[in-house]
Design a protein around this motif. Sequence first.
Motif, PDB file in Angstrom:
ATOM      1  N   GLU A  54      46.788  34.989  46.354  1.00  9.18           N
ATOM      2  CA  GLU A  54      46.550  33.923  45.380  1.00  9.18           C
ATOM      3  C   GLU A  54      45.293  33.130  45.742  1.00  9.18           C
ATOM      4  OE1 GLU A  54      50.115  31.553  45.153  1.00  9.18           O
ATOM      5  OE2 GLU A  54      51.290  33.210  44.340  1.00  9.18           O
ATOM      6  N   LEU A  55      45.115  32.858  47.018  1.00  7.34           N
ATOM      7  CA  LEU A  55      43.923  32.138  47.480  1.00  7.34           C
ATOM      8  C   LEU A  55      42.655  32.941  47.182  1.00  7.34           C
ATOM      9  CD1 LEU A  55      42.592  29.764  48.964  1.00  7.34           C
ATOM     10  CD2 LEU A  55      43.063  30.973  51.112  1.00  7.34           C
ATOM     11  N   GLN A  56      42.710  34.247  47.422  1.00  5.87           N
ATOM     12  CA  GLN A  56      41.550  35.090  47.123  1.00  5.87           C
ATOM     13  C   GLN A  56      41.200  35.035  45.638  1.00  5.87           C
ATOM     14  OE1 GLN A  56      42.871  38.858  48.898  1.00  5.87           O
ATOM     15  NE2 GLN A  56      41.162  38.694  50.346  1.00  5.87           N
ATOM     16  N   LYS A  57      42.214  35.068  44.778  1.00  2.92           N
ATOM     17  CA  LYS A  57      41.973  34.983  43.336  1.00  2.92           C
ATOM     18  C   LYS A  57      41.313  33.657  42.977  1.00  2.92           C
ATOM     19  CE  LYS A  57      45.793  37.949  41.862  1.00  2.92           C
ATOM     20  NZ  LYS A  57      47.105  37.991  41.189  1.00  2.92           N
ATOM     21  N   ASP A  60      37.717  33.664  44.089  1.00  2.00           N
ATOM     22  CA  ASP A  60      36.895  34.495  43.200  1.00  2.00           C
ATOM     23  C   ASP A  60      36.572  33.753  41.905  1.00  2.00           C
ATOM     24  OD1 ASP A  60      36.853  36.589  45.019  1.00  2.00           O
ATOM     25  OD2 ASP A  60      38.443  37.735  44.013  1.00  2.00           O
ATOM     26  N   ILE A  61      37.569  33.076  41.338  1.00  2.00           N
ATOM     27  CA  ILE A  61      37.352  32.321  40.103  1.00  2.00           C
ATOM     28  C   ILE A  61      36.330  31.212  40.338  1.00  2.00           C
ATOM     29  CG2 ILE A  61      38.449  30.710  38.486  1.00  2.00           C
ATOM     30  CD1 ILE A  61      41.024  32.455  38.781  1.00  2.00           C
ATOM     31  N   THR A  62      36.510  30.464  41.434  1.00  2.00           N
ATOM     32  CA  THR A  62      35.587  29.370  41.752  1.00  2.00           C
ATOM     33  C   THR A  62      34.183  29.904  42.002  1.00  2.00           C
ATOM     34  OG1 THR A  62      37.389  28.054  42.676  1.00  2.00           O
ATOM     35  CG2 THR A  62      35.149  27.446  43.331  1.00  2.00           C
ATOM     36  N   ALA A  63      34.084  31.018  42.733  1.00  2.00           N
ATOM     37  CA  ALA A  63      32.770  31.600  43.017  1.00  2.00           C
ATOM     38  C   ALA A  63      32.058  31.981  41.719  1.00  2.00           C
ATOM     39  CB  ALA A  63      32.924  32.818  43.920  1.00  2.00           C
TER      40      ALA A  63
END
Length: 86
Positions: A54-57, A60-63
């Motif tokens: 979930e943190l990776q997702k 990725d969205i923030t990036a």
Amino acid sequence: NKYIMSKKLSEKELQLLNSYQTKNNDIIFSLGSIELNKMVQSEQKEELFKNFKELQKEQDITAKELEKKYGSGNINLTNGEISPIE
């Protein structure tokens, strides 16, 4: 009438057999505790992997949002400066 005399263990023999039983019970209890701990750790591990995904997702969205807003670059997490990628 013949009476059969029962035989009886000595106190020392009886104590020895009882100590074996106690040690067996202790070992079985310890093995059960280990297995229970393994199960709990496995559940915690699964939860941590879920949280990591979930943190990776979210990252990725923030990036993608930041790249859309500021363009491609390396972000200095201390001062917030964005250096263009060369």
